[in-house]
Design an enzyme around this catalytic site. Structure first.
Site, PDB file in Angstrom:
ATOM      1  CG  HIS A 104      -3.419   5.493  -5.237  1.00  0.00           C
ATOM      2  ND1 HIS A 104      -4.606   5.059  -5.767  1.00  0.00           N
ATOM      3  CD2 HIS A 104      -2.646   4.420  -5.143  1.00  0.00           C
ATOM      4  CE1 HIS A 104      -4.510   3.765  -5.976  1.00  0.00           C
ATOM      5  NE2 HIS A 104      -3.347   3.358  -5.626  1.00  0.00           N
ATOM      6  N   GLY A 105      -0.476   6.590  -2.434  1.00  0.00           N
ATOM      7  CA  GLY A 105       0.110   5.791  -1.366  1.00  0.00           C
ATOM      8  C   GLY A 105       1.550   6.197  -1.178  1.00  0.00           C
ATOM      9  CB  ALA A 106       3.960   5.307   1.420  1.00  0.00           C
ATOM     10  N   GLY A 107       4.324   4.393  -1.689  1.00  0.00           N
ATOM     11  CA  GLY A 107       5.234   3.976  -2.760  1.00  0.00           C
ATOM     12  C   GLY A 107       6.430   3.196  -2.246  1.00  0.00           C
ATOM     13  CG  ASN A 117      -1.170  -1.246  -4.254  1.00  0.00           C
ATOM     14  OD1 ASN A 117      -2.155  -1.836  -4.722  1.00  0.00           O
ATOM     15  ND2 ASN A 117      -0.674  -0.171  -4.828  1.00  0.00           N
ATOM     16  CG  HIS A 118      -5.566  -4.383  -4.469  1.00  0.00           C
ATOM     17  ND1 HIS A 118      -6.110  -5.106  -5.502  1.00  0.00           N
ATOM     18  CD2 HIS A 118      -5.142  -3.228  -5.001  1.00  0.00           C
ATOM     19  CE1 HIS A 118      -6.002  -4.412  -6.620  1.00  0.00           C
ATOM     20  NE2 HIS A 118      -5.411  -3.270  -6.348  1.00  0.00           N
TER      21      HIS A 118
END
Length: 526
Positions: free
Chosen positions: A437-440, A247-248
């Site tokens: 820290h993101g949508a997942g 996810n980077h």
DNA sequence: ATGTAC
């Protein structure tokens, strides 16, 4: 006897002989009995007295928890081990007899560790929820667990989860990407330069981002001069300044809407970088999880070493994000003097784990004291393990961060969130002072590959649908499907969960214009 | 997640 103690119900336990476990008797322990084994009114003394009277054992000397084999020695053991329906085995000195069932449950596990869920019921993944509960209730020392709205299953432990522990550190709950985080950087681009079809030009400019940055000497100097740290060794320092996989990403965004005074300005063009410690952090995790080891006692030499290495991976990860930003800005703004990286504001750091007092003390400053409150008690040392979650307090100062990004999958908006600390969340404790820290993921990697490969053609530059979308640079074929927006939960839904819980306010959003994942530069990019 | 393990 205090009035309060006398009102609490007694604890029902069973005592049995360790050597002959059919010899057993029920025992009620008054609530005011002391867990301190040296106290004259200790549970230990009551248990021994009852064992002598009812089980006819001459000299009881040791106590084990049946089925677990854990010996109750110190006050902590008695505190944790004695609860309703537990069977204690009384020994005259011999070792624990019996099988240890449920070997995955650590003797210092906390079966009553509270769990808070921020996701709406509809969005909960059963497997991830099981991982969350199992982890909270079987690892030693856990005092608080949180499922963030981006909760999804990991290999063994859940992602989008926060675990708070005392006396124990669990490196796998942080994972290999130690110090993974996000930072926004200001650019000098105007929105006109990145809008519409100009996004393609910007995307085309982004080259030379893959592979090592400059020479080993230059990288060493970067880490030393800019970050006051010696490198992690050339084996790992070779990848400083590279984005990495998973996810980077790095994304050029336009701030479409934002409340005034939070650090970002409406209409400006920013670069959002999310990356971590690459092979370095992963080598640290590997080193401390040999032979399946999960937990380290905080005062062990190993734990102290781990923490030291963890901190240095966090610094390395931050240096990495800054160097990634430097490489991008060199392409976007050629000819500009050196950027004062790290001094660009609206800079949000996410460090996966932090030592803190629990409950944490939310610091106040003169200008923010109307929205934060200090915890009255200083608390005791605790460790916050975050995976797929970002802290809402600045690690150094414990002051609330003004804003945090909540990125969607590539091409979808990034929300700008302001963390909140209302009393309804016990001033941020319920969400363990952390935000998703993101949508997942909502779709496994495998499923995304099989179902979405029909829909997308792998190409170097994915064009936006309609004029206002995002140009995606993703030259790794598999990642095109694997990281497609459909494979992720809706960022707005995740944001809405955080807002509904009281953990954050949505103060604006950014439109992604160019999303950079990776480029195949061996053949010149196509 | 990863200069990856079998």
């Amino acid at each position: 006897m205090s009035r309060q103690a006398s009102r609490r119900p007694p604890t029902r336990i069973t005592i049995a002989l360790n050597a002959r476990q059919t010899q057993r008797a029920p025992l009620l322990l008054p609530a005011n009995a002391s867990t301190d084994p040296s106290s004259p009114t200790s549970i230990r003394k009551l248990v021994f007295k009852a064992a002598q009277a009812k089980l006819r054992i001459g000299k009881p000397s040791r106590v084990f928890v049946a089925g677990f084999g854990a010996e109750l020695v110190g006050e902590e053991d008695w505190e944790r081990g004695v609860r309703n329906d537990v069977s204690l085995l009384i020994s005259a000195g011999e070792d624990y007899i019996g099988v240890i069932r449920d070997a995955g449950v650590h003797p210092k596990a906390n079966p009553t560790c509270p769990i808070h869920n921020l996701a709406s019921a509809a969005a909960l993944d059963e497997h991830a929820l099981t991982q969350l509960r199992t982890t909270a209730h079987s690892l030693p020392g856990l005092v608080h667990a949180v499922g963030q709205p981006n909760l999804h299953p990991g290999t063994k432990f859940p992602i989008g989860a926060v675990f708070v522990s005392q006396r124990w550190i669990h490196p796998p709950l942080i994972g290999g990407d130690i110090g993974c985080g996000m930072a926004w950087y200001r650019t000098r681009l105007s929105r006109g330069q990145v809008e519409g079809d100009r996004g393609r030009k910007v995307a085309e400019k982004l080259r030379g981002m893959e592979g090592a940055w400059r020479t080993a000497e230059a990288r060493e100097r970067w880490l030393e001069d800019e970050w006051g740290m010696c490198g992690a060794g050339e084996e790992w320092d070779g990848s400083v300044g590279t984005i990495g996989a998973g996810n980077h990403f790095a994304e050029i965004q336009v701030v479409e809407e934002v409340e005034e005074g939070c650090g970002l300005a409406e209409g400006e063009v920013v670069l959002l970088v999310r990356s971590g410690s690459r092979g370095y952090g992963s080598s640290i995790l590997k080193k401390y999880t040999a032979e399946g080891q999960v937990s380290l006692k905080e005062d062990s030499a190993e734990a102290k070493e781990y923490l030291k290495e963890h901190d240095s991976a966090c610094r390395w990860a931050k240096a990495n994000r800054n160097l990634i930003a430097l490489r991008f800005l060199s392409c976007l703004e050629p000819g500009e003097p050196a950027w004062s990286l790290g001094k660009k504001d609206a800079h949000v750091e996410d460090i996966h784990d932090a030592r803190t007092k629990w409950p944490p003390v939310v610091a106040t400053s003169e200008d923010t004291n109307e929205r934060t409150a200090s915890s009255p008690s200083p608390g005791i040392d605790a460790y916050i393990h975050r995976k797929g979650a970002a802290p809402t307090l600045s690690p150094g100062t414990c002051l609330p961060l003004s804003i945090l990004p909540l990125p969607g999958s590539r091409g979808t908006p990034t929300l700008i969130l302001a963390p909140q600390f209302p009393s309804s969340t016990s001033r941020g404790l319920d969400n363990a002072v952390s935000l998703a820290h993101g949508a997942g993921r909502s779709m496994s990697r495998a499923k995304a590959l099989s179902t979405l490969s029909q829909k997308y053609q792998a190409s170097s530059l994915l064009e936006p649908r309609g004029g206002k979308g995002t140009w995606v640079v993703c030259e790794a074929k598999d990642l095109v499907f694997e990281k497609a927006a459909e494979a992720y939960k809706d960022v707005e839904a995740v944001g809405a969960n955080l807002v509904a819980f009281g953990a954050a306010r949505r103060v604006g959003w950014c439109r992604a214009r160019v999303s950079y994942k990776c480029r195949d530069e061996r053949g010149g990019g196509r």
